[in-house]
Design a protein around this motif. Structure first.
Motif, PDB file in Angstrom:
ATOM      1  N   LYS A 150      44.086  24.652  48.796  1.00 22.64           N
ATOM      2  CA  LYS A 150      43.235  24.304  47.651  1.00 22.64           C
ATOM      3  C   LYS A 150      41.760  24.626  47.892  1.00 22.64           C
ATOM      4  O   LYS A 150      41.062  25.072  46.996  1.00 22.64           O
ATOM      5  CB  LYS A 150      43.408  22.825  47.298  1.00 22.64           C
ATOM      6  N   TRP A 151      41.278  24.391  49.102  1.00 24.33           N
ATOM      7  CA  TRP A 151      39.870  24.649  49.402  1.00 24.33           C
ATOM      8  C   TRP A 151      39.759  25.368  50.746  1.00 24.33           C
ATOM      9  O   TRP A 151      39.429  24.761  51.764  1.00 24.33           O
ATOM     10  CB  TRP A 151      39.069  23.341  49.425  1.00 24.33           C
ATOM     11  N   PRO A 152      40.037  26.662  50.773  1.00 29.54           N
ATOM     12  CA  PRO A 152      39.926  27.409  52.037  1.00 29.54           C
ATOM     13  C   PRO A 152      38.478  27.537  52.479  1.00 29.54           C
ATOM     14  O   PRO A 152      37.547  27.352  51.686  1.00 29.54           O
ATOM     15  CB  PRO A 152      40.510  28.778  51.669  1.00 29.54           C
ATOM     16  N   ARG A 153      38.283  27.842  53.730  1.00 29.34           N
ATOM     17  CA  ARG A 153      36.926  28.151  54.208  1.00 29.34           C
ATOM     18  C   ARG A 153      36.446  29.415  53.506  1.00 29.34           C
ATOM     19  O   ARG A 153      37.172  30.404  53.450  1.00 29.34           O
ATOM     20  CB  ARG A 153      36.923  28.349  55.724  1.00 29.34           C
ATOM     21  N   THR A 154      35.238  29.381  52.980  1.00 24.90           N
ATOM     22  CA  THR A 154      34.769  30.510  52.173  1.00 24.90           C
ATOM     23  C   THR A 154      34.714  31.810  52.967  1.00 24.90           C
ATOM     24  O   THR A 154      34.894  32.894  52.404  1.00 24.90           O
ATOM     25  CB  THR A 154      33.384  30.214  51.577  1.00 24.90           C
ATOM     26  N   GLN A 155      34.473  31.721  54.279  1.00 24.04           N
ATOM     27  CA  GLN A 155      34.387  32.953  55.069  1.00 24.04           C
ATOM     28  C   GLN A 155      35.743  33.633  55.231  1.00 24.04           C
ATOM     29  O   GLN A 155      35.812  34.797  55.658  1.00 24.04           O
ATOM     30  CB  GLN A 155      33.739  32.696  56.433  1.00 24.04           C
ATOM     31  N   THR A 156      36.830  32.942  54.888  1.00 17.80           N
ATOM     32  CA  THR A 156      38.167  33.548  54.974  1.00 17.80           C
ATOM     33  C   THR A 156      38.631  34.115  53.637  1.00 17.80           C
ATOM     34  O   THR A 156      39.678  34.764  53.574  1.00 17.80           O
ATOM     35  CB  THR A 156      39.202  32.505  55.459  1.00 17.80           C
ATOM     36  N   ILE A 157      37.867  33.874  52.578  1.00 16.05           N
ATOM     37  CA  ILE A 157      38.252  34.366  51.255  1.00 16.05           C
ATOM     38  C   ILE A 157      38.020  35.881  51.185  1.00 16.05           C
ATOM     39  O   ILE A 157      36.972  36.377  51.612  1.00 16.05           O
ATOM     40  CB  ILE A 157      37.444  33.658  50.148  1.00 16.05           C
ATOM     41  N   GLU A 158      38.990  36.590  50.646  1.00 18.77           N
ATOM     42  CA  GLU A 158      38.810  38.025  50.419  1.00 18.77           C
ATOM     43  C   GLU A 158      37.700  38.215  49.389  1.00 18.77           C
ATOM     44  O   GLU A 158      37.786  37.705  48.260  1.00 18.77           O
ATOM     45  CB  GLU A 158      40.113  38.640  49.894  1.00 18.77           C
ATOM     46  N   PRO A 159      36.624  38.916  49.736  1.00 16.22           N
ATOM     47  CA  PRO A 159      35.481  38.958  48.824  1.00 16.22           C
ATOM     48  C   PRO A 159      35.736  39.787  47.577  1.00 16.22           C
ATOM     49  O   PRO A 159      36.513  40.741  47.586  1.00 16.22           O
ATOM     50  CB  PRO A 159      34.380  39.601  49.678  1.00 16.22           C
ATOM     51  N   LEU A 160      35.060  39.395  46.510  1.00 13.21           N
ATOM     52  CA  LEU A 160      34.860  40.254  45.349  1.00 13.21           C
ATOM     53  C   LEU A 160      33.455  40.828  45.482  1.00 13.21           C
ATOM     54  O   LEU A 160      32.625  40.311  46.246  1.00 13.21           O
ATOM     55  CB  LEU A 160      35.008  39.465  44.049  1.00 13.21           C
ATOM     56  N   TYR A 161      33.169  41.885  44.737  1.00 14.28           N
ATOM     57  CA  TYR A 161      31.880  42.546  44.895  1.00 14.28           C
ATOM     58  C   TYR A 161      31.151  42.634  43.557  1.00 14.28           C
ATOM     59  O   TYR A 161      31.701  43.108  42.571  1.00 14.28           O
ATOM     60  CB  TYR A 161      32.066  43.952  45.478  1.00 14.28           C
ATOM     61  N   GLU A 162      29.910  42.172  43.571  1.00 13.97           N
ATOM     62  CA  GLU A 162      29.045  42.256  42.400  1.00 13.97           C
ATOM     63  C   GLU A 162      28.172  43.498  42.505  1.00 13.97           C
ATOM     64  O   GLU A 162      27.523  43.722  43.536  1.00 13.97           O
ATOM     65  CB  GLU A 162      28.164  41.014  42.307  1.00 13.97           C
ATOM     66  N   ILE A 163      28.150  44.308  41.477  1.00 12.53           N
ATOM     67  CA  ILE A 163      27.258  45.466  41.448  1.00 12.53           C
ATOM     68  C   ILE A 163      25.836  44.961  41.241  1.00 12.53           C
ATOM     69  O   ILE A 163      25.535  44.309  40.233  1.00 12.53           O
ATOM     70  CB  ILE A 163      27.660  46.436  40.325  1.00 12.53           C
ATOM     71  N   ASN A 164      24.957  45.220  42.192  1.00 12.53           N
ATOM     72  CA  ASN A 164      23.604  44.664  42.101  1.00 12.53           C
ATOM     73  C   ASN A 164      22.575  45.632  41.521  1.00 12.53           C
ATOM     74  O   ASN A 164      21.393  45.282  41.411  1.00 12.53           O
ATOM     75  CB  ASN A 164      23.148  44.136  43.466  1.00 12.53           C
ATOM     76  N   SER A 165      23.006  46.841  41.166  1.00 12.51           N
ATOM     77  CA  SER A 165      22.171  47.831  40.473  1.00 12.51           C
ATOM     78  C   SER A 165      20.994  48.335  41.296  1.00 12.51           C
ATOM     79  O   SER A 165      20.057  48.929  40.756  1.00 12.51           O
ATOM     80  CB  SER A 165      21.662  47.281  39.127  1.00 12.51           C
ATOM     81  N   GLY A 166      21.042  48.114  42.604  1.00 12.58           N
ATOM     82  CA  GLY A 166      19.963  48.617  43.450  1.00 12.58           C
ATOM     83  C   GLY A 166      20.053  50.104  43.712  1.00 12.58           C
ATOM     84  O   GLY A 166      19.037  50.810  43.733  1.00 12.58           O
ATOM     85  N   ILE A 167      21.280  50.628  43.898  1.00 16.13           N
ATOM     86  CA  ILE A 167      21.489  52.041  44.208  1.00 16.13           C
ATOM     87  C   ILE A 167      22.780  52.530  43.568  1.00 16.13           C
ATOM     88  O   ILE A 167      23.827  51.901  43.712  1.00 16.13           O
ATOM     89  CB  ILE A 167      21.584  52.281  45.739  1.00 16.13           C
TER      90      ILE A 167
END
Length: 227
Positions: free
Chosen positions: A160-177
């Motif tokens: 229910k509440w895994p450690r966040t560092q073990t979560i498979e990340p999603l990626y936000e486009i930050n529009s920098g490059i």
């Protein structure tokens, strides 16, 4: 490989008035001056196309001493608040005709010459391996993300509440490059290809000034980093 920057900088920002040129963290010329200096400092960049309809932007750019900078006086119909990014993408091949295009914004003040150089190296390496055809900068989201149906990026039936560092990340486009060959702009009418390399930035580097409060937060961070 020729690397040309496309730096859009239209007049009339509504959410952050005069965001391109107003004094930022005590620096006259603000975000535009900072960004031009960062781009000029990157040896991997061959030219900087500053696309604008703002005379104040043009005058300020002329105070930055570099033969890399070229001014594109963008047509007014492509410099309004209703202009779509898709229309601007289609415009780029009319002013940049060869090589790769690095699309960036003045609103990313923490992406500096060193980071641009790293991104260009990563892009060239990704092309040489044949795994990717372009690059864009992203921020990893390693936190609990839900939609209206429930958890998106982790399985609550498993934990229910895994450690966040073990979560498979999603990626936000930050529009920098965004970095892609001009042929992708012509053939796909896009600023990335079909298989972009995800160039990850940390939370500070990826900070984007989109609202007035962002401007003040970015000023505080910039001052702290320079102190």
């Amino acid at each position: 490989m020729k690397i040309s920057v496309f730096l859009p900088c239209r007049a009339g920002s509504e959410r952050v008035p005069h965001k391109n040129t107003r004094t930022f963290a005590g620096i006259e010329g603000g975000l535009l001056k900072i960004k031009l200096q960062q781009l000029v400092a990157c040896n991997a960049i061959d030219s900087i196309v500053l696309s604008t309809n703002d005379e104040e932007v043009i005058q300020l750019a002329e105070t930055v001493s570099s033969d890399k900078i070229r001014i594109d006086r963008r047509p007014e119909h492509l410099a309004t608040s209703s202009t779509s990014t898709d229309d601007l993408v289609k415009y780029v091949p009319t002013i940049i005709t060869e090589g790769a295009v690095l699309w960036t914004h003045v609103t990313s003040p923490f992406i500096d010459g060193k980071i641009y150089e790293e991104a260009i190296d990563a892009y060239k390496n990704a092309l040489s391996k044949g795994d990717h055809d372009s690059l864009m900068s992203v921020t990893a989201l390693r936190t609990f993300i839900w939609n209206k149906e429930g958890a998106v990026n982790y399985n609550r039936n498993k934990e229910k509440w895994p450690r966040t560092q073990t979560i498979e990340p999603l990626y936000e486009i930050n529009s920098g490059i965004f970095l892609a060959d001009i042929d992708i702009y012509r053939n796909l009418e896009d600023r990335i290809g079909k298989k972009p390399f995800l160039f990850e930035n940390n939370d500070i580097d990826s900070f984007d000034i989109d609202w007035e409060e962002d401007f003040f937060i970015a000023e505080a961070i910039y001052k702290k980093l320079r102190s």
